[in-house]
Design a protein around this motif. Structure first.
Motif, PDB file in Angstrom:
ATOM      1  N   ALA A  41      10.578  -1.740  -4.081  1.00 44.38           N
ATOM      2  CA  ALA A  41      10.080  -2.125  -2.758  1.00 44.38           C
ATOM      3  C   ALA A  41      11.213  -2.112  -1.734  1.00 44.38           C
TER       4      ALA A  41
ATOM      5  N   LEU B 153       4.233  -4.586   0.039  1.00 38.35           N
ATOM      6  CA  LEU B 153       4.759  -4.238   1.354  1.00 38.35           C
ATOM      7  C   LEU B 153       3.629  -4.050   2.354  1.00 38.35           C
TER       8      LEU B 153
ATOM      9  N   ARG C 272       8.100  -6.608   4.014  1.00 42.16           N
ATOM     10  CA  ARG C 272       7.489  -7.352   2.902  1.00 42.16           C
ATOM     11  C   ARG C 272       6.221  -8.021   3.408  1.00 42.16           C
TER      12      ARG C 272
ATOM     13  N   ARG D 183       1.869  -1.818  -3.130  1.00 44.58           N
ATOM     14  CA  ARG D 183       2.446  -2.771  -4.086  1.00 44.58           C
ATOM     15  C   ARG D 183       3.225  -2.000  -5.145  1.00 44.58           C
TER      16      ARG D 183
END
Length: 131
Positions: free
Chosen positions: A56, A4, A77, A49
């Motif tokens: 996420a 991210l 993202r 990460r």
């Protein structure tokens, strides 16, 4: 694993505070605040990460446009597009191309220039390409 992008970080946010703020959403493999190469000060963004895409997604839902460490942050993202060249700047191909001026995408003042193919060409090629 899913990486991210975290934008809008406070200047005082560290790798550790970034990790602590996001670990409630899952297993963090990496949390890093990007720093300026010369001054070693935060550039105001970083990356986190997660081990799974679901973690996420939960972090995006829970943290995007929310206050974190005194600032409203943006969570998205991260792009997987690695730069194809060394470091920014002029990416022309070639240089002065005497016989390859022409218009379109190949040299000449009307064509390539910065970032185009062929460089600057010559006046004859530029005239020929615009005719």
């Amino acid at each position: 694993m899913s990486k991210l992008f975290i934008g809008g970080l406070a200047w005082h946010t560290t790798d550790e505070t970034l990790r602590q703020g996001f670990e409630k959403f899952g297993t963090i493999e990496e949390a890093i605040v990007i720093k300026d190469r010369d001054t070693n000060r935060s550039r105001g963004f970083g990356f986190v990460r997660f081990a799974t895409d679901a973690e996420a997604d939960a972090a995006i839902d829970g943290m995007n446009n929310q206050e974190f460490d005194g600032r409203v942050i943006r969570v998205d993202r991260a792009s997987n597009n690695a730069p194809s060249r060394n470091d920014g700047g002029f990416h022309g191909r070639g240089g002065y191309n005497r016989f390859e001026g022409g218009g379109g995408n190949r040299g000449g003042y009307n064509g390539g220039g910065y970032g185009g193919q062929g460089g600057w060409g010559n006046n004859q090629g530029a005239q020929q390409g615009s005719a």
